[in-house]
Design an enzyme around this catalytic site. Structure first.
Site, PDB file in Angstrom:
ATOM      1  N   TYR A  24       0.929  -0.953   0.272  1.00 20.07           N
ATOM      2  CA  TYR A  24       0.066   0.154   0.320  1.00 20.07           C
ATOM      3  C   TYR A  24       0.975   1.433  -0.295  1.00 20.07           C
ATOM      4  O   TYR A  24       0.319   2.501   0.231  1.00 20.07           O
ATOM      5  CB  TYR A  24      -1.074  -0.340   1.108  1.00 20.07           C
ATOM      6  CG  TYR A  24      -0.708  -0.576   2.631  1.00 20.07           C
ATOM      7  CD1 TYR A  24       0.774   0.351   3.027  1.00 20.07           C
ATOM      8  CD2 TYR A  24      -0.800  -1.323   3.133  1.00 20.07           C
ATOM      9  CE1 TYR A  24       1.141   0.482   4.433  1.00 20.07           C
ATOM     10  CE2 TYR A  24       0.258  -1.461   4.362  1.00 20.07           C
ATOM     11  CZ  TYR A  24       0.583  -1.028   5.108  1.00 20.07           C
ATOM     12  OH  TYR A  24       1.180  -1.233   6.159  1.00 20.07           O
ATOM     13  N   SER A 126       7.438   0.742  12.565  1.00 17.94           N
ATOM     14  CA  SER A 126       5.616   0.575  11.797  1.00 17.94           C
ATOM     15  C   SER A 126       5.710  -1.095  11.904  1.00 17.94           C
ATOM     16  O   SER A 126       6.504  -1.302  11.732  1.00 17.94           O
ATOM     17  CB  SER A 126       6.100   1.173  10.160  1.00 17.94           C
ATOM     18  OG  SER A 126       6.187   2.293   9.656  1.00 17.94           O
ATOM     19  N   ARG A 138       2.949  -5.904   3.813  1.00 19.18           N
ATOM     20  CA  ARG A 138       4.793  -5.577   4.712  1.00 19.18           C
ATOM     21  C   ARG A 138       5.472  -6.431   4.690  1.00 19.18           C
ATOM     22  O   ARG A 138       6.137  -7.461   5.251  1.00 19.18           O
ATOM     23  CB  ARG A 138       4.674  -4.462   6.268  1.00 19.18           C
ATOM     24  CG  ARG A 138       3.189  -3.355   5.908  1.00 19.18           C
ATOM     25  CD  ARG A 138       3.705  -2.915   7.003  1.00 19.18           C
ATOM     26  NE  ARG A 138       5.012  -2.629   7.713  1.00 19.18           N
ATOM     27  CZ  ARG A 138       5.378  -1.123   7.187  1.00 19.18           C
ATOM     28  NH1 ARG A 138       4.756  -0.450   6.250  1.00 19.18           N
ATOM     29  NH2 ARG A 138       6.357  -1.082   7.248  1.00 19.18           N
ATOM     30  N   CYS A 256      -1.795  17.439  11.978  1.00 18.80           N
ATOM     31  CA  CYS A 256      -1.905  18.810  10.922  1.00 18.80           C
ATOM     32  C   CYS A 256      -3.065  18.285  10.093  1.00 18.80           C
ATOM     33  O   CYS A 256      -4.399  19.150   9.805  1.00 18.80           O
ATOM     34  CB  CYS A 256      -0.840  18.657  10.298  1.00 18.80           C
ATOM     35  SG  CYS A 256      -0.552  16.901   8.958  1.00 18.80           S
ATOM     36  N   CYS A 262      -3.578  23.463   7.327  1.00 21.49           N
ATOM     37  CA  CYS A 262      -2.444  22.695   7.079  1.00 21.49           C
ATOM     38  C   CYS A 262      -1.363  23.201   6.967  1.00 21.49           C
ATOM     39  O   CYS A 262      -1.282  25.129   6.715  1.00 21.49           O
ATOM     40  CB  CYS A 262      -2.693  21.528   6.551  1.00 21.49           C
ATOM     41  SG  CYS A 262      -2.975  20.979   4.982  1.00 21.49           S
ATOM     42  N   CYS A 277       4.163  19.042   1.261  1.00 20.80           N
ATOM     43  CA  CYS A 277       2.917  17.650   2.248  1.00 20.80           C
ATOM     44  C   CYS A 277       4.010  17.020   2.080  1.00 20.80           C
ATOM     45  O   CYS A 277       4.359  16.404   0.427  1.00 20.80           O
ATOM     46  CB  CYS A 277       1.638  17.718   1.859  1.00 20.80           C
ATOM     47  SG  CYS A 277       0.792  16.625   2.925  1.00 20.80           S
ATOM     48  N   ASP A 278       4.049  15.312   2.487  1.00 23.09           N
ATOM     49  CA  ASP A 278       4.125  14.110   2.448  1.00 23.09           C
ATOM     50  C   ASP A 278       3.712  13.197   1.527  1.00 23.09           C
ATOM     51  O   ASP A 278       4.013  12.840   0.632  1.00 23.09           O
ATOM     52  CB  ASP A 278       4.206  13.958   3.988  1.00 23.09           C
ATOM     53  CG  ASP A 278       5.628  11.999   3.672  1.00 23.09           C
ATOM     54  OD1 ASP A 278       5.799  12.255   3.184  1.00 23.09           O
ATOM     55  OD2 ASP A 278       4.593  11.139   5.029  1.00 23.09           O
ATOM     56  N   CYS A 319     -19.232  19.662   5.684  1.00 20.84           N
ATOM     57  CA  CYS A 319     -18.836  20.184   6.560  1.00 20.84           C
ATOM     58  C   CYS A 319     -19.078  21.606   7.611  1.00 20.84           C
ATOM     59  O   CYS A 319     -18.764  21.348   8.454  1.00 20.84           O
ATOM     60  CB  CYS A 319     -17.844  19.715   6.215  1.00 20.84           C
ATOM     61  SG  CYS A 319     -16.699  18.265   5.558  1.00 20.84           S
TER      62      CYS A 319
END
Length: 388
Positions: A24, A126, A138, A256, A262, A277-278, A319
């Site tokens: 993933y 992890s 994994r 965040c 953010c 951002c990641d 929202c």
């Protein structure tokens, strides 16, 4: 001179390069920006610019460095020894650095664990709960299971005096055994668990088979919450539960994805490139390079400010009228590709699951907060839930 509003930097010393092939993983294929096939590592020249600029832009007196990947231990121990040397060189008198290493644990031998302990690193490890669930996704580069190696890494860290934060994904395999996953993690006895939902959208708009479903995510959280509130108060914390309680008690979320806006967590790749951002390491979200620019300027740039404000400005009408908005804040931008009940684009894919959790957990968390303010201890609070 430091800026007044703090920001964080997630440094990727080897980019997306990794010694595992998790099914993933969203980061491994960022090859056009950071090749995972190259035996590359951030140069000491770039490392020095990163550390100096980040310290100069920090309000202090604690400067937090997060080392991420890919797999950051592939950079080698000497890289982190150099980082510590540079931190010491550039920190003003009375300031200190906090270092966090996010790792899959495969390379953590006794020497690594001693080094991390001696230099006061926090460690995020992890591990996807139970062996069967972990090994479903994994695997190493050869396709071999990795649970035993990661379990031994957790034991080595604890033996060295480090209690790692456990980072567990919630994916299609996890959903089949929520209690087993939770029990496997709690038995490791580290005191902190973070559940990370896997949301991977394919090019055709369908969801990858490893992805969590919204209903499944909500059911998972509710089942784990019930176990936690009846058995583990005061023994361990689960990030989402702790953050929800913090907001409910009148505080502000410290992560965040639960903040109103953010954009205060920058990504620095091994070549010095800086991204918003990641989850947005792409050409559209490249905001500069520390070899030519400055971190403090980039984090407050118009491009980055606009990126961060999207979280608030792009909320759907659903929202805006939701009673749980103060907790989730519409969710992470990467997950806002679903449609609201009124057909409006930009709803979080995880919305239904988060609604399920907040509805389930709000009353128990309110009781916990009230009892805590009355001076009740964890055992007394747990007993009140066990008797109902």
């Amino acid at each position: 001179m430091g800026i007044t509003q703090p920001f964080a930097v997630m440094a990727k010393p080897v980019g997306s390069r990794c010694n595992m092939r998790c099914r993933y993983c969203y980061y491994l294929e960022k090859g056009q920006f950071s090749s995972h096939e190259k035996q590359s590592r951030m140069s000491f020249t770039i490392l020095e610019k990163l550390i100096r600029q980040y310290i100069e832009a920090s309000p202090g007196p604690v400067v937090s460095f997060t080392w991420h990947g890919g797999e950051p231990t592939l950079a080698g121990m000497d890289f982190y020894k150099k980082a510590l040397e540079l931190e010491h060189r550039y920190l003003p008198s009375g300031w200190q650095a906090w270092n966090n290493l996010q790792t899959n644990g495969i390379l953590l031998n006794d020497a690594w664990c001693r080094f991390l302990k001696e230099n006061h690193f926090d460690v995020g490890l992890s591990i996807d709960g139970s062996e069967a669930v972990h090994d479903a996704n994994r695997r190493d580069r050869g396709g071999n299971p990795t649970y035993e190696k990661v379990f031994r890494a957790a034991e080595r860290l604890k033996h060295a005096g480090i209690l790692p934060d456990l980072l567990c994904t919630v994916n299609s395999a996890t959903l089949k055994d929520p209690i087993g996953v939770y029990e496997s993690l709690r038995r490791l006895g580290t005191g902190w668990i973070q559940f990370i939902p896997i949301v991977v959208r394919m090019d055709d708009g369908s969801m990858a088979p490893e992805s969590v479903t919204p209903d499944g995510y909500g059911e998972f959280l509710c089942k784990v919450f019930d176990q936690w509130v009846q058995n583990d108060l005061g023994k361990l914390d689960v990030q989402l539960f702790a953050e929800t309680a913090r907001v409910m008690a009148g505080g502000e979320a410290s992560v965040c994805y639960m903040a109103p806006v953010c954009g205060r967590v920058l990504i620095v790749e091994e070549d010095g490139a800086v991204y918003s951002c990641d989850h947005f390491v792409d050409s559209d979200h490249r905001i500069g390079n520390i070899q030519q620019g400055n971190l403090g300027t980039m984090v407050d740039s118009e491009q980055q400010t606009q990126f961060g404000s999207q979280k608030l400005n792009a909320l759907t009408e659903q929202c805006k009228s939701c009673p749980w908005l103060r907790f989730c804040r519409g969710g992470c931008l990467k997950d806002r590709f679903a449609f609201s009940r009124d057909g409006e684009a930009g709803q979080s894919y995880l919305c239904k699951g988060l609604e399920m959790f907040f509805e389930h957990a709000s009353e128990p968390l309110s009781r916990m907060i009230a009892m805590s303010r009355e001076g009740k201890n964890a055992q007394e609070i747990m007993a009140s839930f066990q008797s109902t």
